[in-house]
Design a protein around this motif. Sequence first.
Motif, short mmCIF file in Angstrom:
data_model
loop_
_atom_site.label_atom_id
_atom_site.label_comp_id
_atom_site.label_asym_id
_atom_site.label_seq_id
_atom_site.Cartn_x
_atom_site.Cartn_y
_atom_site.Cartn_z
N THR A 1 0.83 -1.21 0.00
CA THR A 1 0.00 0.00 0.00
C THR A 1 0.86 1.25 0.00
O THR A 1 0.63 2.20 -0.75
N LEU A 2 1.87 1.23 0.85
CA LEU A 2 2.74 2.40 0.96
C LEU A 2 3.47 2.66 -0.35
O LEU A 2 3.61 3.81 -0.79
N LEU B 1 1.22 4.26 -2.79
CA LEU B 1 0.98 5.63 -2.34
C LEU B 1 2.14 6.54 -2.75
O LEU B 1 1.94 7.62 -3.32
N VAL B 2 3.35 6.07 -2.52
CA VAL B 2 4.52 6.88 -2.87
C VAL B 2 4.59 7.09 -4.37
O VAL B 2 4.88 8.19 -4.85
N THR C 1 2.16 7.13 -6.49
CA THR C 1 1.12 8.07 -6.88
C THR C 1 1.56 9.51 -6.61
O THR C 1 1.45 10.41 -7.45
N VAL C 2 2.12 9.72 -5.41
CA VAL C 2 2.58 11.06 -5.05
C VAL C 2 3.65 11.53 -6.02
O VAL C 2 3.65 12.68 -6.48
N GLU D 1 2.24 12.51 -9.41
CA GLU D 1 1.55 13.80 -9.39
C GLU D 1 2.52 14.97 -9.26
O GLU D 1 2.23 16.07 -9.70
N HIS E 1 5.50 14.94 -10.54
CA HIS E 1 6.38 14.90 -11.70
C HIS E 1 7.84 14.68 -11.31
O HIS E 1 8.74 15.37 -11.77
N PHE E 2 8.04 13.76 -10.39
CA PHE E 2 9.43 13.37 -10.13
C PHE E 2 9.45 11.86 -9.92
O PHE E 2 8.39 11.22 -9.82
N VAL E 3 10.65 11.32 -9.89
CA VAL E 3 10.80 9.88 -9.74
C VAL E 3 11.15 9.56 -8.29
O VAL E 3 12.10 10.11 -7.75
N LEU F 1 12.86 7.46 -5.85
CA LEU F 1 13.93 6.46 -5.86
C LEU F 1 13.93 5.65 -4.58
O LEU F 1 14.64 4.66 -4.46
N GLY F 2 13.20 6.11 -3.60
CA GLY F 2 13.14 5.39 -2.34
C GLY F 2 12.16 6.09 -1.43
O GLY F 2 11.60 7.13 -1.80
N HIS F 3 11.94 5.51 -0.28
CA HIS F 3 11.07 6.19 0.68
C HIS F 3 11.41 5.72 2.07
O HIS F 3 11.97 4.63 2.25
N ALA F 4 11.13 6.56 3.05
CA ALA F 4 11.41 6.20 4.44
C ALA F 4 10.24 6.69 5.27
O ALA F 4 9.89 7.87 5.24
N LEU F 5 9.66 5.77 6.00
CA LEU F 5 8.56 6.14 6.89
C LEU F 5 9.09 6.11 8.31
O LEU F 5 9.59 5.10 8.77
#
Lengths: 146, 146
Positions: free
Chosen positions: A115-116, A119-120, A122-123, A126, A128-130, A132-136
Amino acid sequence: MTTSSVDQQIRSRLGDAGVRYTTGRQRVTSALVASDGPRSAAELQTQLGSAIPLSSLYRSLAVMASAGVLAPHHGSQGVTRYELAEWLSGHHHHLVCIDCGSVDDIELPDALEATLHELVDTVADEGHFVALGHALEVEGRCKACK
Amino acid sequence: MTTSSVDQQIRSRLGDAGVRYTTGRQRVTSALVASDGPRSAAELQTQLGSAIPLSSLYRSLAVMASAGVLAPHHGSQGVTRYELAEWLSGHHHHLVCIDCGSVDDIELPDALEATLHELVDTVADEGHFVALGHALEVEGRCKACK
DNA sequence: CAAGAATCGAGAACGATTCTCATTTTCAAT
DNA sequence: ATTGAAAATGAGAATCGTTCTCGATTCTTG
Ligand SMILES: [Mn+2]
Ligand SMILES: [Mn+2]
Ligand SMILES: [Zn+2]
Ligand SMILES: [Zn+2]
């Protein structure tokens, strides 16, 4: 996660980077494998029984990070803590104590992680960037501060 | 978000904390209101045209943060950047540039934010702790570094 | 066994941040 | 308006995590 399997992967990756996997660096690895969250140079020195001088420890951390073996995490008071890169430890997130700054690993159930991810993405689309990773980072209080 | 409405809320909150809302602190507020992401002391000094000495700036940031008016963000190179606390700016997240470390605000669409909230609560329940907040950092490259 | 490359370790240097303290400003009481 | 206490200011020193320097040591390879 056993130290030896991670050791093999690190040895190979460092070899590709033209960097030696010395005993000091192996000690760093085993300390981090034994940890349940990122560790600072000072914390590692304590954990390792002062076996490695700080200057060498800092250099090993920098070398291993730039080889993609360790990942830095920037915390309060200008302290940088390192952990195994995600390709070694598996993707996960952090519980950060709002009182003492300590960091614990948390792993999301697969469904939530999926899910996360969506979500990332989608964000990112919207904006207009890529992504490359995410940290919650989940903020709460650790056992010691509760 | 107008400076004046935020100003009123800050003035009131600082009053409750027994802290004065001096012109230097008002300048900090307006600089942060005008920013699209957290700012360090050095960045604020530049932005403010060196109107405030660094030692005073650091103190104002510390005072306003401990009064709950500003929130710190710990970035690379031991640099701490501050932004308005979320009760003033609204809840949002960050896009962190993996090259230069700059941070931009991003706001999740309500549906996504709701999903994320549920997700965090679920994780907290399963880990037997209370989630007091959460921060999602999306890692990518800023326009300057693209 | 060399010779060159990489690493090590002790201490100096650096830089962001915090502290100190004398001065100035603000606020409230008179 | 005056005054005294409380809070804030600003310049510089101090602190502390981190990085750099450089001579000594350890590896690697022929
Ligand atoms: Mn972790
Ligand atoms: Mn922000
Ligand atoms: Zn804690
Ligand atoms: Zn950038």
